[in-house]
Design an enzyme around this catalytic site. Structure first.
Site: not given
Length: 234
Positions: A21, A172-173, A192, A214-217
């Protein structure tokens, strides 16, 4: 540092070129993972400029539930200015509330996650339980012949995690997240880094954190002569 450089190399050698995008092509490699032992020091990157003060200010803003670029600036973080005031899609969004507004971003979800319960009026025990948990009735309606009540409360996910670490460290929650599907269209930028899980170890008196992004530069490569620009993603 070596982990970071190895990952950049892995993305360049094994990643795939993709459009997105932003209009800037990316070299992407999904599923990468890095591990850091904070007992050995803070994992700062030294091969590119690190805006550490800005990062600290941003984290403070998130923990305060900040949703305004002006408040981030006061904390020494200017990275949200463009998202708030120069993003054409956000500027045209009817949920935007004026200059510097960012909408329901990270910190809002962390500290004031909007929670709703839709309970049939025929189930007073469930309504009573929800109200004992802090939910308040905001509406009554009817659908397909069944009357129901809608209850609401803002959930402080950070507070819940801290309390659980103290009271039930073996759980574990112990996690929180910012990906609120119902409000993605109310954010200047969807999160992100979006899922965080704490792993306390009572025996060793240590705590670990798993973070999903989810998205890392990773880095930026620009070749002005060829008018090419790429971002490495993992």
């Amino acid at each position: 540092m070596k982990q970071y450089l190895d990952l950049v190399r892995d993305v360049i050698e094994n990643g795939t070129l993709q459009g997105n995008r932003t209009g800037i092509r990316t070299i992407s490699l999904p599923g990468a993972m890095l591990r850091f032992d904070l007992q050995k020091g803070f994992p700062a990157i030294t091969t590119r400029k690190l805006a550490f003060k800005s990062a600290v200010g941003e984290m403070v803003g998130f923990l305060r539930g900040v949703k305004n670029a002006g408040e981030f600036r006061e904390l020494g973080c200017k990275v949200w200015d463009q998202n708030a005031n120069e993003n054409a899609q956000w500027l045209a969004n009817p949920f935007r509330q004026g200059h510097d507004d960012l909408g329901e971003i990270y910190g809002v979800q962390w500290r004031q996650w909007p929670a709703y319960k839709r309970i049939p009026l025929s189930n007073p025990a469930a309504i009573e339980l929800a109200q004992s948990q802090g939910f308040q009735k905001i509406a009554e309606s009817e659908e397909d012949g069944e009357a129901f009540v809608v209850l609401y409360k803002a959930i402080d996910q950070i507070r819940q995690c801290i309390d659980t670490i103290h009271k039930d460290p073996g759980s574990r929650r112990i996690l929180f997240h910012g990906w609120n599907c119902a409000q993605l269209d109310e954010m200047a930028l969807p999160p992100c880094h979006l899922l965080y899980q704490f792993h306390p170890n009572v025996e060793t008196k240590e705590i670990s954190l798993t973070l999903y992004i989810r998205s890392n530069d990773l880095g930026l490569l620009s070749d002005v002569g060829k008018s090419a620009q790429y971002v490495f993603l993992a």
